[in-house]
Write a protein that holds these residues in place. Sequence first.
Motif, PDB file in Angstrom:
ATOM      1  N   ILE A  35       0.858  -1.196   0.000  1.00 39.26           N
ATOM      2  CA  ILE A  35       0.000   0.000   0.000  1.00 39.26           C
ATOM      3  C   ILE A  35       0.889   1.240   0.000  1.00 39.26           C
ATOM      4  N   GLY A  36       0.495   2.236  -0.787  1.00 40.66           N
ATOM      5  CA  GLY A  36       1.135   3.550  -0.709  1.00 40.66           C
ATOM      6  C   GLY A  36       2.624   3.578  -0.995  1.00 40.66           C
ATOM      7  N   MET A  71       4.812   1.398  -0.132  1.00 44.71           N
ATOM      8  CA  MET A  71       5.607   0.718   0.888  1.00 44.71           C
ATOM      9  C   MET A  71       6.107  -0.636   0.375  1.00 44.71           C
ATOM     10  N   ASN A  85      10.908  -2.109  16.037  1.00 42.89           N
ATOM     11  CA  ASN A  85      10.856  -2.176  14.580  1.00 42.89           C
ATOM     12  C   ASN A  85       9.997  -3.367  14.133  1.00 42.89           C
ATOM     13  N   VAL A 143       7.431  -4.690  15.942  1.00 46.87           N
ATOM     14  CA  VAL A 143       6.033  -4.360  16.242  1.00 46.87           C
ATOM     15  C   VAL A 143       5.491  -3.405  15.168  1.00 46.87           C
ATOM     16  N   HIS A 144       6.332  -2.442  14.783  1.00 44.37           N
ATOM     17  CA  HIS A 144       5.976  -1.437  13.776  1.00 44.37           C
ATOM     18  C   HIS A 144       5.649  -2.093  12.427  1.00 44.37           C
ATOM     19  N   ALA A 172       2.571  -4.421  12.409  1.00 48.22           N
ATOM     20  CA  ALA A 172       1.305  -3.674  12.382  1.00 48.22           C
ATOM     21  C   ALA A 172       0.978  -3.227  10.963  1.00 48.22           C
ATOM     22  N   GLN A 173       2.005  -2.938  10.173  1.00 46.38           N
ATOM     23  CA  GLN A 173       1.766  -2.585   8.771  1.00 46.38           C
ATOM     24  C   GLN A 173       1.267  -3.824   8.032  1.00 46.38           C
ATOM     25  N   TYR A 208      -0.565  -6.040   9.398  1.00 43.90           N
ATOM     26  CA  TYR A 208      -1.985  -6.126   9.776  1.00 43.90           C
ATOM     27  C   TYR A 208      -2.855  -5.322   8.802  1.00 43.90           C
ATOM     28  N   VAL A 209      -2.404  -4.113   8.451  1.00 45.67           N
ATOM     29  CA  VAL A 209      -3.205  -3.293   7.523  1.00 45.67           C
ATOM     30  C   VAL A 209      -3.275  -3.968   6.160  1.00 45.67           C
ATOM     31  N   TYR A 210      -2.149  -4.530   5.704  1.00 41.87           N
ATOM     32  CA  TYR A 210      -2.163  -5.240   4.417  1.00 41.87           C
ATOM     33  C   TYR A 210      -3.173  -6.393   4.480  1.00 41.87           C
ATOM     34  N   ARG A 242      -5.814  -6.723   6.406  1.00 41.08           N
ATOM     35  CA  ARG A 242      -7.187  -6.172   6.417  1.00 41.08           C
ATOM     36  C   ARG A 242      -7.588  -5.720   5.019  1.00 41.08           C
ATOM     37  N   ALA A 243      -6.646  -5.078   4.319  1.00 38.05           N
ATOM     38  CA  ALA A 243      -6.945  -4.605   2.959  1.00 38.05           C
ATOM     39  C   ALA A 243      -7.202  -5.781   2.018  1.00 38.05           C
TER      40      ALA A 243
END
Lengths: 159, 159
Positions: free
Chosen positions: B43-44, B46, B133, B135-136, B139-140, B142-144, B146-147
């Motif tokens: 996404i975006g 990344m 790093n 955890v960060h 979490a990204q 996780y968004v992928y 969900r998307a």
Amino acid sequence: MPATAPDVFLTPKALLDHWQGHRRLTRRTIEAFPDEQFNSFAIGGMRPFGTMAVELLRMAAPTVNGVLTGDWAEGASADPKPKADVLRLWDESTKQMNDLWPKIPVARFHEKLNAFGQYEDVAYRLIMYVIDNEVHHRAQGYVYLRALGIEPPHFWERD
Amino acid sequence: MPATAPDVFLTPKALLDHWQGHRRLTRRTIEAFPDEQFNSFAIGGMRPFGTMAVELLRMAAPTVNGVLTGDWAEGASADPKPKADVLRLWDESTKQMNDLWPKIPVARFHEKLNAFGQYEDVAYRLIMYVIDNEVHHRAQGYVYLRALGIEPPHFWERD
């Protein structure tokens, strides 16, 4: 031997410094959002970043206060708030945390507590969870910012 | 007074337990990705989650080894890898970390080190950065997920 020699990975002071470094970065992440997307933009059915930021406000200073006093009130309401209000509450929390943290007896961090009437665990683990939850949701904010074409703050800058 | 009374927020053992709990959750996040999206979906602008996962592999066990031995080799190559290979390397790292961690003298965590020839900081802060790093980027992921319409693993489950 330094004063921290016995069996210390992190002292309470080092943990607060670490946490406030994360909180400065999260504050910059909140600032990076356009006002009009803060409480509306989301991906994949997730919550807007504004809602996540309010959750973080309701966990950080209230957890420090709860560990110190046994009072687990969540402070700010869960309602969505304009970015400027979240930033103001953020700064109030920062000050409150810095004031309260040094008053926590060190042994307290190793006692089992019941946070917010529902999370029972050793205090240091409850606190680590609050920090992890902040890093987790901030990183989701990073993806939202990238999806909006906005460069997030540098992850490694904590000043 | 418990053995950890002096000025301890976290002992080295508690930190490793905390870290491996995160690593179990990250492993489940890797597993949740469909093979065909692991090294391609993003996404975006990344990076794909597979690339992030390889970065995590190149930081975790190599940092533990570096803190113990002064050898800062990054282990696995930076090349994208199939999900099954990342999971195999993940499990090898878990074992290596559990083997090496107890051998680190406690005082070492409070010494200034130069990680990977470029990051100079006190060892405990270098280690916290590696965990943050993870955890960060998780979490990204996780968004992928969900998307992609996939429910990520429960954030609070670390077993």
